[in-house]
Write a protein that holds these residues in place. Sequence first.
Motif, PDB file in Angstrom:
ATOM      1  N   GLN A 442      35.243 126.367  47.115  1.00  0.00           N
ATOM      2  CA  GLN A 442      35.245 127.668  46.440  1.00  0.00           C
ATOM      3  C   GLN A 442      34.203 128.512  47.170  1.00  0.00           C
ATOM      4  O   GLN A 442      33.005 128.321  46.993  1.00  0.00           O
ATOM      5  CB  GLN A 442      34.846 127.435  44.976  1.00  0.00           C
ATOM      6  CG  GLN A 442      34.992 128.636  44.101  1.00  0.00           C
ATOM      7  CD  GLN A 442      34.405 128.343  42.713  1.00  0.00           C
ATOM      8  OE1 GLN A 442      34.493 127.222  42.203  1.00  0.00           O
ATOM      9  NE2 GLN A 442      33.777 129.343  42.123  1.00  0.00           N
ATOM     10  N   HIS A 443      34.724 129.420  48.028  1.00  0.00           N
ATOM     11  CA  HIS A 443      33.786 130.166  48.881  1.00  0.00           C
ATOM     12  C   HIS A 443      32.904 131.127  48.092  1.00  0.00           C
ATOM     13  O   HIS A 443      31.796 131.411  48.497  1.00  0.00           O
ATOM     14  CB  HIS A 443      34.546 130.948  49.963  1.00  0.00           C
ATOM     15  CG  HIS A 443      35.096 130.024  51.007  1.00  0.00           C
ATOM     16  ND1 HIS A 443      34.321 129.494  51.996  1.00  0.00           N
ATOM     17  CD2 HIS A 443      36.334 129.514  51.176  1.00  0.00           C
ATOM     18  CE1 HIS A 443      35.056 128.693  52.748  1.00  0.00           C
ATOM     19  NE2 HIS A 443      36.291 128.692  52.266  1.00  0.00           N
ATOM     20  N   GLY A 444      33.448 131.656  46.993  1.00  0.00           N
ATOM     21  CA  GLY A 444      32.654 132.575  46.162  1.00  0.00           C
ATOM     22  C   GLY A 444      32.376 133.877  46.878  1.00  0.00           C
ATOM     23  O   GLY A 444      32.990 134.201  47.895  1.00  0.00           O
ATOM     24  N   PRO A 445      31.426 134.631  46.356  1.00  0.00           N
ATOM     25  CA  PRO A 445      31.151 135.942  46.954  1.00  0.00           C
ATOM     26  C   PRO A 445      30.569 135.782  48.365  1.00  0.00           C
ATOM     27  O   PRO A 445      29.844 134.827  48.633  1.00  0.00           O
ATOM     28  CB  PRO A 445      30.099 136.545  46.013  1.00  0.00           C
ATOM     29  CG  PRO A 445      29.523 135.389  45.274  1.00  0.00           C
ATOM     30  CD  PRO A 445      30.553 134.320  45.228  1.00  0.00           C
ATOM     31  N   GLU A 446      30.905 136.751  49.233  1.00  0.00           N
ATOM     32  CA  GLU A 446      30.400 136.652  50.606  1.00  0.00           C
ATOM     33  C   GLU A 446      29.006 137.227  50.745  1.00  0.00           C
ATOM     34  O   GLU A 446      28.216 136.784  51.558  1.00  0.00           O
ATOM     35  CB  GLU A 446      31.348 137.397  51.554  1.00  0.00           C
ATOM     36  CG  GLU A 446      32.612 136.610  51.763  1.00  0.00           C
ATOM     37  CD  GLU A 446      33.427 137.124  52.905  1.00  0.00           C
ATOM     38  OE1 GLU A 446      33.014 138.105  53.541  1.00  0.00           O
ATOM     39  OE2 GLU A 446      34.488 136.531  53.130  1.00  0.00           O
ATOM     40  N   GLU A 447      28.756 138.264  49.971  1.00  0.00           N
ATOM     41  CA  GLU A 447      27.461 138.944  50.075  1.00  0.00           C
ATOM     42  C   GLU A 447      26.731 138.884  48.730  1.00  0.00           C
ATOM     43  O   GLU A 447      27.360 138.911  47.683  1.00  0.00           O
ATOM     44  CB  GLU A 447      27.674 140.418  50.447  1.00  0.00           C
ATOM     45  CG  GLU A 447      28.249 140.638  51.830  1.00  0.00           C
ATOM     46  CD  GLU A 447      27.303 140.201  52.925  1.00  0.00           C
ATOM     47  OE1 GLU A 447      26.077 140.280  52.688  1.00  0.00           O
ATOM     48  OE2 GLU A 447      27.772 139.747  53.979  1.00  0.00           O
ATOM     49  N   PRO A 448      25.422 138.867  48.757  1.00  0.00           N
ATOM     50  CA  PRO A 448      24.690 138.777  47.489  1.00  0.00           C
ATOM     51  C   PRO A 448      24.562 140.095  46.743  1.00  0.00           C
ATOM     52  O   PRO A 448      24.187 140.113  45.577  1.00  0.00           O
ATOM     53  CB  PRO A 448      23.302 138.298  47.943  1.00  0.00           C
ATOM     54  CG  PRO A 448      23.175 138.714  49.359  1.00  0.00           C
ATOM     55  CD  PRO A 448      24.553 138.739  49.936  1.00  0.00           C
ATOM     56  N   GLY A 449      24.876 141.230  47.383  1.00  0.00           N
ATOM     57  CA  GLY A 449      24.610 142.525  46.739  1.00  0.00           C
ATOM     58  C   GLY A 449      23.126 142.832  46.803  1.00  0.00           C
ATOM     59  O   GLY A 449      22.331 142.045  47.340  1.00  0.00           O
ATOM     60  N   HIS A 450      22.753 143.991  46.246  1.00  0.00           N
ATOM     61  CA  HIS A 450      21.354 144.418  46.402  1.00  0.00           C
ATOM     62  C   HIS A 450      20.485 144.103  45.203  1.00  0.00           C
ATOM     63  O   HIS A 450      19.287 144.131  45.278  1.00  0.00           O
ATOM     64  CB  HIS A 450      21.312 145.929  46.685  1.00  0.00           C
ATOM     65  CG  HIS A 450      21.990 146.254  47.972  1.00  0.00           C
ATOM     66  ND1 HIS A 450      21.510 145.824  49.185  1.00  0.00           N
ATOM     67  CD2 HIS A 450      23.127 146.934  48.222  1.00  0.00           C
ATOM     68  CE1 HIS A 450      22.330 146.229  50.139  1.00  0.00           C
ATOM     69  NE2 HIS A 450      23.318 146.897  49.583  1.00  0.00           N
TER      70      HIS A 450
END
Length: 761
Positions: A442-450
């Motif tokens: 489950q790759h999940g989100p690619e970026e953490p956001g700010h």
Amino acid sequence: ERFPRSEGSPAARLPLYTNFRSGARILAAADTIIGPIPDAQRPDPDKELRPDPANGEGEVAVARHMDEWTEARSIAERVVALRATGAAWSDVAVLCRTSRLFGLLQRAFDEHDVPVEIVGLAGLLKQPEVVEVLAYARAVHDPKASVALARILLGPRYRVGFKDLALVARLATHESKLMLEYMTEDDVEAEPFLFAEALERLDEVEGLSDQARTRLTAFRDELRALRQEARKPVGEFLGEVIRRIGILDELDADLDRPRALGARRNLAAFLDEVHAFEPVEGELTLRAFLDYVDAVEELDKQDWAPVQPSDEDSVKVMTIHVAKGLEFDHVFVPGVAHGYLPNPTIPQNPAERGKSLDFELQGDAKVLPSFDGNVSRFKTALAAQEIVEERRTAYVALTRARRTLSVSGAFWYGDNNMPKKPSLFLDELMAWGASTGSASIQHGPEEPGHENPMLGLRQGFVRPWPGPARPDDADALFPGGWRAAAIDGIQPSLVEALPVADRAAFEALAAERRALAAHLREREALDARPGGERPPTTVSVGGVVDYTTCPKRFYWTSVRPLPRFSGPAARIGTEIHRWIERRASGQGQLLETDDAIDLTHEELAGDPGRVERLRRSFLASRFAGVVPLFAERAFLLRVGAFTVSGRIDAIYGEPAGPWEVVDWKTGAGIAAPMQLELYGLACVEIWGKAPEDVTLSYCYLAKDEVVSQPMGDPAEVRARVEASLEAIGAGVFDPIPGAWCTHCDFKGFCDVGRAWLAANA
Ligand code: SF4
């Protein structure tokens, strides 16, 4: 070679190549992590573990989540699903690299009604019920443990008000002041008169309310009795503490049953840990045990210390370091994120002689890097070696699983304002799973956001300790509520009609209920007062400064306290203060190049080298080579109906000569003068200095600057502080927005602050 045959030749080696525990896929996943370890560091580089076919294939899942809370809940949901397929709770273990993850895991399991056992002391020490018991142990053992004393006296058991505590503290301050007057120069190291000593002289404390005097006397007597008990073996003594302080009764009355059961389990596990503890040398005394507890609390990098979980049917949550030798059908390994697993911090820096075993003396000296005169190359080699150790740790965690293994990581943990970088290990497992098809990914989100999505999350978890032990008043039998019935009593003729034995039992129970009902009514009447909350009557210096900046911020910090976020800046500040204090006490390090501060790389990202710069700035300041008269000097100051508490970083000078009061500042901003002025007021009013003999200095380490001012007129400072405190007493908490909103912990939900920030962006 250690076990030769009888004729002297070496015994044959018969390596164990078959793993009888884990499924084939689980072993392959573990091999992926251990594979990159250099051959020279593996006892048997050619050894390849073969799974026992009887174990089957096993299942491996690898997942990345946005944040710790999502990760914890997804584990709880998966555990509930496993249970639905017939697994016992005790077939499941959650293994973490750090006990910091236990809090949200426990909460997620509580939400899903999953029974949990926290295994190992490090995790138990963070549980509120254990903290409570340890507070008593510290108060009994150490008369200087004022934090523990205050925790108990202000807590639900004694409920002594700040005002009454301040009166006792005033006696201690007064006596300390007298002692100071008669001190010679040689006596400056003498201990001040302690709060615990003042408790022994309650007769001399004036102005105490009757209720407070009764409660303080009861506490003093209890402390005396517990001191007698402290001669017993430590385990027995702590068991006695648990019994006497009524914590089990509180938990019985707790309406939140799953939480109360969890707390009981934690207490039982804590006592097991105590019984299992043996000091390296000397007797098992209370002092040895508390020293051990302190060491465990400070040390996030643990030694391998396997423990045995109980047989109870509960999910076992523990650190990887205590899980060695155990095995479970289903294993979860959360927190696989850079900084946690692997954690590249160098724990045993040979530059700190005396804090770790010298490298030359360690069993693995042959593979450890050697120092060739270049510090930076040496540190890089140490960090690389650390990753090797972390691979071994991860391998141990993964190979605890028999049938299913779930490995996961997230970007955001705790209240960090920087996301964690993806873990090298999680990336390797995902790549292995994708190329072999052996794992569900489950790759999940690619970026953490700010922004950390968990900001404000803790706010929802704040709850009173020991919990909502306040039973509802409604009762089917008594229409006016059971409290009124208990207080008013029932017709005497009905009681008289009871057989004698039953009548005695009834009287005893009725007396107990009457007391409880009266107590609940008193509490409810206080809570129902107009305005609800009661402003504190003891305010810290920081609180006064906060109030003068923005009363609303003070309100959320001290009146209705919400969780604060300890970001990297605060942690750097704390560590630098500690470092300066250590130097002041002559415990400086032999090599200043060392970076011993426990901050992850990404926490320091954006401002690399900050810690070193702050230290260099201190070493270049005029304070570096001077031993302060006092360091971290605590005080309590009476201002009107309030008590102001504070702690001065350092006071330089001679006992009878001029003093320079110094506060270290590690941030970039300009500090409020009020803080130093209050310190100055304490010097004048508590330690009897003449105002003209007091200089107040902020040492701005980030700017290599010292800004000094004379003490000024104490009466004028007192009047300003009094005005602020009176406004606190009157309940004036209107927000004052400004540039300070940028760094305010509460800006996420403060409309006024947010509006100001938007308008001034
Ligand atoms: S955000 Fe600004 S106005 Fe709101 S509480 Fe914080 S400092 Fe005060």
